[in-house]
Design an enzyme around this catalytic site. Structure first.
Site, PDB file in Angstrom:
ATOM      1  N   HIS A  66      39.712  27.778  42.212  1.00 24.96           N
ATOM      2  CA  HIS A  66      41.406  27.897  41.118  1.00 24.96           C
ATOM      3  C   HIS A  66      42.238  27.441  41.864  1.00 24.96           C
ATOM      4  CE1 HIS A  66      40.105  31.425  42.674  1.00 24.96           C
ATOM      5  NE2 HIS A  66      41.171  32.113  41.898  1.00 24.96           N
ATOM      6  N   HIS A 153      48.185  27.543  45.909  1.00 22.47           N
ATOM      7  CA  HIS A 153      46.820  27.170  47.663  1.00 22.47           C
ATOM      8  C   HIS A 153      45.794  27.509  46.241  1.00 22.47           C
ATOM      9  CE1 HIS A 153      47.269  31.171  47.146  1.00 22.47           C
ATOM     10  NE2 HIS A 153      45.978  31.543  47.424  1.00 22.47           N
TER      11      HIS A 153
END
Length: 201
Positions: A66, A153
């Site tokens: 995620h 990220h």
């Protein structure tokens, strides 16, 4: 509600005092990859594992890939009031979907340096989504954890060593169609999705 410090509990038994570590309930908004993007991320992981065995990393389960959008805090129990406030903030948003291309791996600094996927170009709509969510969270008094900067990220691993430099990967194009509210009991397996909100097309 501000995050509360979670002290270890102490008990006494036949063998003297022992420490029971309380559960940590973590809440955050996130972007979750679809199955195709998840598979491509996992292929990038496999190549990094082959190329950099010296990382000696603890790799993230692919089901947990995620990108954190907004962190809402750690709590000793799932706080129903914070969940309700977070839902209210998410309900107030109107944001557009977009494509995001991950094109290199890198390390963040730390005791166990995270190995992550990042993008050379951060989409304007991704930056706008983060900013708009911060404003919505402030409106419902969930502003304690608002960050001043956003470094999108996807964490792949927690390693013993850092990557020597940025490592180009085969670009992974990820179409963002929704964001989610996640509840994670730290150290206990799967994430629990408490809500999902669409991004307009």
């Amino acid at each position: 509600m501000p995050a509360r410090t979670i002290p270890p509990a102490t008990r006494h038994d036949l063998f003297g005092p022992s420490t029971i570590h309380a559960e940590t309930h973590r809440l955050f908004f996130a972007l979750m990859p679809d199955d195709a993007a998840r598979q491509r991320i996992n292929r990038a992981v496999a190549l990094l594992q082959q190329q950099y065995p010296e990382l000696r990393a603890r790799w993230v389960n692919p089901e947990r890939f995620h990108a954190t959008l907004n962190f809402l805090g750690d709590y000793p129990a799932l706080p129903a009031d914070v969940v309700a406030q977070a839902r209210s903030a998410a309900d107030s948003l109107s944001a557009s979907g977009f494509a995001w291309t991950l094109d290199y791996a890198a390390s963040f600094r730390g005791r166990q340096p995270p190995c992550v996927l990042r993008s050379t170009v951060v989409p304007d709509l991704l930056q706008a989504l983060w900013q708009d969510m911060n404003k919505a969270l402030a409106q419902v008094a969930l502003h304690r954890h608002i960050e001043r900067q956003f470094t999108p990220h996807v964490t792949l691993a927690y390693a013993r060593h850092e990557l020597p430099s940025a490592v180009p990967i085969i670009p992974i194009s990820w179409q963002l169609r929704h964001f989610v509210l996640i509840h994670n009991v730290v150290g206990q397996g799967s994430y629990h999705v408490l809500g999902q909100w669409p991004l307009s097309t």
